[in-house]
Motif scaffolding. Structure first.
Motif, mmCIF file in Angstrom:
data_model
loop_
_atom_site.group_PDB
_atom_site.id
_atom_site.type_symbol
_atom_site.label_atom_id
_atom_site.label_comp_id
_atom_site.label_asym_id
_atom_site.label_seq_id
_atom_site.Cartn_x
_atom_site.Cartn_y
_atom_site.Cartn_z
ATOM 1 N N LEU A 175 0.857 -1.188 0.000
ATOM 2 C CA LEU A 175 0.000 0.000 0.000
ATOM 3 C C LEU A 175 0.891 1.236 0.000
ATOM 4 C CD1 LEU A 175 -2.883 1.276 0.376
ATOM 5 C CD2 LEU A 175 -2.387 1.238 2.834
ATOM 6 N N ARG A 176 0.633 2.155 -0.916
ATOM 7 C CA ARG A 176 1.458 3.359 -1.019
ATOM 8 C C ARG A 176 0.592 4.611 -1.100
ATOM 9 N NH1 ARG A 176 6.939 2.526 0.074
ATOM 10 N NH2 ARG A 176 7.311 0.326 -0.396
ATOM 11 N N ALA A 177 1.095 5.695 -0.501
ATOM 12 C CA ALA A 177 0.500 7.019 -0.636
ATOM 13 C C ALA A 177 1.414 7.851 -1.530
ATOM 14 C CB ALA A 177 0.340 7.682 0.724
ATOM 15 N N VAL A 178 0.850 8.500 -2.527
ATOM 16 C CA VAL A 178 1.636 9.200 -3.537
ATOM 17 C C VAL A 178 1.995 10.608 -3.060
ATOM 18 C CG1 VAL A 178 1.653 10.081 -5.897
ATOM 19 C CG2 VAL A 178 0.607 7.857 -5.398
ATOM 20 N N SER A 179 3.300 10.875 -3.018
ATOM 21 C CA SER A 179 3.790 12.191 -2.588
ATOM 22 C C SER A 179 4.251 13.062 -3.742
ATOM 23 C CB SER A 179 4.956 12.020 -1.608
ATOM 24 O OG SER A 179 6.048 11.350 -2.236
ATOM 25 N N ASN A 180 4.491 12.443 -4.908
ATOM 26 C CA ASN A 180 5.054 13.186 -6.046
ATOM 27 C C ASN A 180 4.813 12.409 -7.328
ATOM 28 O OD1 ASN A 180 7.309 11.485 -4.616
ATOM 29 N ND2 ASN A 180 7.901 11.592 -6.774
ATOM 30 N N PRO A 181 4.794 13.107 -8.460
ATOM 31 C CA PRO A 181 4.689 12.385 -9.731
ATOM 32 C C PRO A 181 6.013 11.741 -10.109
ATOM 33 C CG PRO A 181 4.801 14.749 -10.125
ATOM 34 C CD PRO A 181 4.743 14.570 -8.640
ATOM 35 N N VAL A 182 5.945 10.590 -10.764
ATOM 36 C CA VAL A 182 7.141 9.963 -11.317
ATOM 37 C C VAL A 182 7.613 10.807 -12.499
ATOM 38 C CG1 VAL A 182 8.053 7.920 -12.472
ATOM 39 C CG2 VAL A 182 6.394 7.667 -10.606
ATOM 40 N N GLY A 183 8.905 11.185 -12.480
ATOM 41 C CA GLY A 183 9.445 12.015 -13.546
ATOM 42 C C GLY A 183 10.581 12.869 -13.056
ATOM 43 N N PRO A 184 10.793 14.022 -13.663
ATOM 44 C CA PRO A 184 11.905 14.887 -13.253
ATOM 45 C C PRO A 184 11.879 15.169 -11.755
ATOM 46 C CG PRO A 184 10.934 15.690 -15.277
ATOM 47 C CD PRO A 184 10.051 14.582 -14.800
ATOM 48 N N ARG A 185 13.040 15.026 -11.135
ATOM 49 C CA ARG A 185 13.122 15.149 -9.677
ATOM 50 C C ARG A 185 13.002 16.614 -9.262
ATOM 51 N NH1 ARG A 185 14.500 12.041 -5.477
ATOM 52 N NH2 ARG A 185 15.695 12.889 -3.730
ATOM 53 N N ASP A 186 11.981 16.902 -8.442
ATOM 54 C CA ASP A 186 11.723 18.265 -7.973
ATOM 55 C C ASP A 186 11.205 18.176 -6.544
ATOM 56 O OD1 ASP A 186 11.091 20.902 -7.535
ATOM 57 O OD2 ASP A 186 9.444 20.972 -8.986
#
Length: 210
Positions: A175-186
Motif C-alpha cells: 500500500l502506497r500514498a503518492v507524494s510526487n509524480p514519477v518524472g523529473p526530480r523536484d
C-alpha cells in the motif's frame, strides 16, 4: 481474535510513525527496516524469523505515474515488480525472466487486495514498481510507463518485502500514498504532508485486515 498480528514494513521511521499512533497492537505492528530492496528483504526476513505474523504489508510513500495515480492518492498493489532487475542489451532492457533467472514480479495476495480495496474504496489498484534507483527524468518515466502499462506507482522496497514474505509462506500486499509524480526530480513540488496524512487515514483499514 486472530492469533498473530499483521506486520507492516516501512522504509523509514517517519512512515512507521504515520501508522503507529492509531494501530491496534493486537491486530498490527509496524517496523521500519531501511531504504531499498536489499534492506527491505533483509529486514523483513529478520522480523519474520524472530516473530509470528499472519501476513506482511509493505507500506509508505511513493511516486505516482501521471494520469494513473495523482499526488495524495493511495495505491494498492496488484503486483510488486522489480523493474530494474535484469540486464541491458542493444535491443533494450531484459528482465530476469528472459535471462532464465526467475521472476521479477510477485502477485499480491488476492484476499488482502480485496480487503484493502473494500476498506479503502478511494484507493487505486495497480502494479507498483520497485526500483533501487528512483526515477528522476522524463525519459525514464516514459520508458517505465511504456514497459509497465498497468503500473500506478514506484517505490523502493515492495519487491524485497514480497520476496521475504513469500520465503516465509505468508500472504503479502503493498500500500502506497503518492507524494510526487514519477518524472523529473523536484523535491520542492513533493507533497509529503498530504501523503503522510493519507497513510494515517488508512490506518483503521489496516487494523481490520484479515
Amino acid at each position: 481474535m486472530t492469533a498473530y498480528p499483521l506486520l507492516i514494513v516501512t522504509a523509514v521511521a517517519a512512515e512507521a510513525d504515520a501508522f503507529r499512533a492509531h494501530l491496534d497492537p493486537d491486530r498490527a505492528v509496524v517496523e521500519a527496516v531501511g531504504v531499498g530492496p536489499a534492506a527491505a528483504a533483509a529486514g523483513t526476513a529478520r522480523l519474520l524469523a524472530t516473530g509470528h505474523y499472519r501476513a506482511v504489508l509493505s507500506a509508505g510513500i511513493a511516486g505516482g505515474f501521471p494520469g494513473r495515480a495523482p499526488v495524495g492518492s493511495l495505491v494498492i498493489a496488484t503486483r510488486s515488480i522489480a523493474a530494474d532487475l535484469g540486464a541491458e542489451s542493444p535491443d533494450g532492457f531484459l528482465p530476469i525472466e528472459e535471462l532464465g533467472f526467475g521472476s521479477s514480479a510477485l502477485d499480491a495476495d488476492p484476499t488482502l487486495v480485496k480487503a484493502l480495496g473494500t476498506a479503502l474504496p478511494e484507493a487505486i489498484p495497480g502494479e507498483i514498481l520497485t526500483l533501487a534507483t528512483v526515477t528522476g527524468t522524463a525519459e525514464t518515466a516514459d520508458r517505465l510507463a511504456t514497459r509497465f502499462p498497468l503500473a500506478a506507482a514506484e517505490a523502493m522496497e515492495g519487491y524485497g518485502v514480497a520476496v521475504a514474505a513469500s520465503g516465509a509462506g505468508l500472504p503479502f500486499a503493498e500500500l502506497r500514498a503518492v507524494s510526487n509524480p514519477v518524472g523529473p526530480r523536484d523535491r520542492a513540488a513533493w507533497r509529503l504532508a498530504d501523503a503522510f496524512a493519507a497513510l494515517r487515514a488508512a490506518t483503521p483499514a489496516l487494523n481490520a485486515l484479515p
